[in-house]
Design an enzyme around this catalytic site. Structure first.
Site, mmCIF file in Angstrom:
data_model
loop_
_atom_site.group_PDB
_atom_site.id
_atom_site.type_symbol
_atom_site.label_atom_id
_atom_site.label_comp_id
_atom_site.label_asym_id
_atom_site.label_seq_id
_atom_site.Cartn_x
_atom_site.Cartn_y
_atom_site.Cartn_z
ATOM 1 N N ASP A 29 0.854 -1.188 0.000
ATOM 2 C CA ASP A 29 0.000 0.000 0.000
ATOM 3 C C ASP A 29 0.894 1.244 0.000
ATOM 4 O O ASP A 29 1.896 1.311 0.697
ATOM 5 C CB ASP A 29 -0.916 -0.009 1.223
ATOM 6 C CG ASP A 29 -2.062 0.972 1.098
ATOM 7 O OD1 ASP A 29 -3.215 0.538 0.955
ATOM 8 O OD2 ASP A 29 -1.799 2.207 1.122
ATOM 9 N N GLY A 92 -15.774 3.350 3.549
ATOM 10 C CA GLY A 92 -14.594 4.133 3.179
ATOM 11 C C GLY A 92 -13.829 3.591 1.991
ATOM 12 O O GLY A 92 -12.644 3.895 1.823
ATOM 13 N N HIS A 99 -10.216 -5.266 -3.350
ATOM 14 C CA HIS A 99 -8.883 -5.463 -2.777
ATOM 15 C C HIS A 99 -9.009 -5.830 -1.313
ATOM 16 O O HIS A 99 -9.923 -5.380 -0.624
ATOM 17 C CB HIS A 99 -8.007 -4.215 -2.960
ATOM 18 C CG HIS A 99 -8.623 -2.950 -2.435
ATOM 19 N ND1 HIS A 99 -9.560 -2.250 -3.155
ATOM 20 C CD2 HIS A 99 -8.447 -2.283 -1.279
ATOM 21 C CE1 HIS A 99 -9.935 -1.182 -2.467
ATOM 22 N NE2 HIS A 99 -9.282 -1.173 -1.314
HETATM 23 P P1 5GP Z 1 -9.737 1.443 0.333
HETATM 24 O O1 5GP Z 1 -9.807 2.745 1.098
HETATM 25 O O2 5GP Z 1 -10.447 1.557 -1.003
HETATM 26 O O3 5GP Z 1 -10.161 0.253 1.127
HETATM 27 O O4 5GP Z 1 -8.205 1.204 0.054
HETATM 28 C C1 5GP Z 1 -7.509 1.743 -1.013
HETATM 29 C C2 5GP Z 1 -6.049 1.665 -0.673
HETATM 30 O O5 5GP Z 1 -5.309 1.874 -1.853
HETATM 31 C C3 5GP Z 1 -5.602 2.735 0.340
HETATM 32 O O6 5GP Z 1 -5.062 2.100 1.489
HETATM 33 C C4 5GP Z 1 -4.558 3.548 -0.438
HETATM 34 O O7 5GP Z 1 -3.472 3.956 0.363
HETATM 35 C C5 5GP Z 1 -4.143 2.591 -1.525
HETATM 36 N N1 5GP Z 1 -3.706 3.236 -2.752
HETATM 37 C C6 5GP Z 1 -4.341 4.259 -3.407
HETATM 38 N N2 5GP Z 1 -3.670 4.594 -4.515
HETATM 39 C C7 5GP Z 1 -2.577 3.772 -4.565
HETATM 40 C C8 5GP Z 1 -1.498 3.642 -5.496
HETATM 41 O O8 5GP Z 1 -1.391 4.343 -6.512
HETATM 42 N N3 5GP Z 1 -0.568 2.693 -5.232
HETATM 43 C C9 5GP Z 1 -0.647 1.899 -4.117
HETATM 44 N N4 5GP Z 1 0.324 1.000 -3.940
HETATM 45 N N5 5GP Z 1 -1.651 1.984 -3.231
HETATM 46 C C10 5GP Z 1 -2.610 2.916 -3.453
#
Ligand code: 5GP
Ligand code: ZN
Length: 113
Positions: A29, A92, A99
């Site tokens: 992440d 969120g 994922h």
């Molecule tokens: P969500 O909030 O949708 O459950 O998690 C999305 C995750 O994707 C977040 O923890 C965020 O830090 C991660 N994330 C967002 N953009 C990128 C990116 O460009 N590269 C990586 N490696 N992680 C990302």
């Protein structure tokens, strides 16, 4: 499709790859919430848990298999870790490609809601 994680899987956007096989991709992440924070995603695009069906659900079991393998390799299996997925606005979810967060390396807060 304009999807960030599809682009990461395709190598169009760089990522710190941790694991890859035919159906699953795992990478660090970009904004880690714990010493170990890996995202495990299906290579085929699924928006969220809402998009899991009888036809595509096998990859979810495989993702948990990969989570267990990575937890061992990353040294967090014994102390414990969390595997979590956010679905939709109230949870969120910010990236709408299914994922699973693999989190560990410290005592995680016990907050279900
Ligand atoms: P969500 O909030 O949708 O459950 O998690 C999305 C995750 O994707 C977040 O923890 C965020 O830090 C991660 N994330 C967002 N953009 C990128 C990116 O460009 N590269 C990586 N490696 N992680 C990302
Ligand atoms: Zn996608």
């Amino acid at each position: 499709m304009d999807c960030l994680f599809c682009k990461i899987i395709a190598g169009e956007i760089p990522s710190a790859k941790v694991y890859e096989d035919e159906t699953v991709y795992a990478f660090k992440d970009i904004n880690p919430m714990a010493p170990v924070h890996v995202l495990i995603v299906p290579k085929n695009h699924i928006d969220s848990v809402n998009g899991i069906t009888a036809e595509n659900s096998a990859v979810v079991a495989h993702i948990y298999e990969v989570a267990a393998k990575l937890a061992k390799e990353l040294g967090i299996a014994e102390d414990g870790y969390r595997v979590v997925t956010n679905c939709g606005a109230n949870a969120g979810q910010t990236v709408f490609h299914l994922h699973f967060h693999l989190l560990g390396g410290k005592a995680l807060k016990v907050e279900m809601c």
